[in-house]
Design an enzyme around this catalytic site. Structure first.
Site, short mmCIF file in Angstrom:
data_model
loop_
_atom_site.label_atom_id
_atom_site.label_comp_id
_atom_site.label_asym_id
_atom_site.label_seq_id
_atom_site.Cartn_x
_atom_site.Cartn_y
_atom_site.Cartn_z
N ILE A 1 0.94 -1.11 -0.02
CA ILE A 1 0.00 -0.09 -0.15
C ILE A 1 0.94 1.00 -0.06
CG2 ILE A 1 -1.93 -1.20 1.02
CD1 ILE A 1 -1.23 -0.16 3.70
N ASP A 2 0.27 2.59 -0.33
CA ASP A 2 1.15 3.64 -0.58
C ASP A 2 1.83 4.10 0.75
OD1 ASP A 2 0.64 3.46 -3.34
OD2 ASP A 2 -1.17 4.96 -3.10
N GLN A 3 2.79 4.93 0.73
CA GLN A 3 3.47 5.49 1.92
C GLN A 3 2.53 5.91 2.68
OE1 GLN A 3 6.45 8.28 0.86
NE2 GLN A 3 6.97 8.78 3.12
#
Length: 325
Positions: free
Chosen positions: A158-160
């Site tokens: 998942i994104d930062q």
């Protein structure tokens, strides 16, 4: 690029100090291509930063018709462009004693609740303080090796600035099993998000996602070159200028929810890539997106398991502010 023929030859890495290369990419310019600078043409078709591509051009690693060219060269229909990408040694990734919020763990896998701001695995500019650094300390040598030394144990990400549930595999057996479920889109993934504008009813976005045609680092709804992507959304709560929703993924494309919600003019609050340039809540770090529920069939027992990551504190506080506005 349906009409573009791309040939890629994987060559052995050369461990020399001269201008040897590890990968050669050959691109044949489409017959109907519009003349444009070669640096722009390459940036839309190859991975890597613009500065990295400029470096290759300056080192005469890019040729057209067998002749090295500079960044200002304008491509022509039928040009055969060769790019020699030098071998790059992978940096040593060190284990770091970083606390993990573990929702579940056994001998095959673990489910962690990733905090906001943490990068999942090392990459350019992020070789420490990532989830992988923390996993290497916690799991020692018990992580799957299928994705190499930079992504041990990582089967999805998942994104930062997205928080929530992430599945990590401790061995190749579990990695292959989970990867199969991801490929079949049989894993349950439910997200919570706050989006701009009022959404009056539940809905579905069914639109292919691919690389943005102009901005290489962004994704976009791309009918020509995108891959199928489906996001279902459900209204949970409405506010004056925002809506609290749940999103269920059928597919798992890069930035899928962020791109899909932006495409229907309801970008995620705080998204500094796909949303408004100015965030109405100063101090909000990135998109208000939380991977709440993750469900899958356990690779060893064959039983379905489901885990839920609680909303982070910043998300709860933001909801309270919206309710009081």
């Amino acid at each position: 690029m349906d009409e573009q023929k791309i040939l890629t030859e994987q060559l052995h890495a050369q461990k020399t100090s001269d201008a040897e290369f590890s990968t050669q990419k050959i691109l044949i310019v489409e017959p109907d291509a519009v003349p444009e600078r070669i640096d722009k043409y390459l940036s839309e078709r190859l991975s890597g930063s613009r500065s990295f591509l400029q470096k290759l051009l300056k080192e005469n690693r890019v040729s057209a018709g067998g002749v090295p060219v500079k960044a200002s060269y304008r491509i022509c229909a039928g040009d055969v462009i060769r790019v020699d990408i030098p071998a790059q040694s992978e940096p040593d990734i060190l284990a770091e004693d970083i606390p993990l919020d573990i929702l579940y763990e056994d001998d095959d896998l673990l489910v962690v609740n990733k905090p906001k701001g943490m990068v999942v695995h090392p990459g350019a500019g992020h070789y420490s303080h990532t989830l992988v650094n923390a996993l290497m300390y916690h799991c020692r040598d018990n992580l799957s090796g299928i994705n190499g030394v930079l992504r041990p144990g990582i089967v999805h990400r998942i994104d930062q600035n997205t928080t929530g549930s992430l599945l990590v595999c401790k061995n190749d057996f579990s990695h292959n099993f989970i990867a199969g479920q991801l490929k079949e889109h049989s894993i349950t993934r439910r997200y919570r998000a706050i989006v701009h504008g009022k959404i009056s009813s539940d809905g579905t976005v069914n639109a292919p996602i691919g690389r943005h045609p102009v901005e290489r680092k962004k994704m976009a709804v791309n009918e020509k070159n995108g891959k199928p992507a489906v996001t279902h959304y459900r209204v949970l709560e409405q506010f004056e200028k925002f809506t609290y929703i749940e999103c269920v993924l059928e597919t798992g494309r890069t930035h899928q929810i962020r791109v899909h919600m932006s495409s229907i003019h309801h970008p995620i609050l705080g998204d500094d890539v796909y949303g408004p340039a100015r965030c109405p809540f100063p101090g909000l770090q990135g998109q208000t997106l939380h991977a709440q529920v993750l469900g899958f069939i356990h690779p060893r027992t064959g039983e379905y398991m489901e885990f839920s990551a609680p909303l982070p504190q910043y998300f709860e506080e933001l909801l309270e502010k919206l309710r009081q506005m």
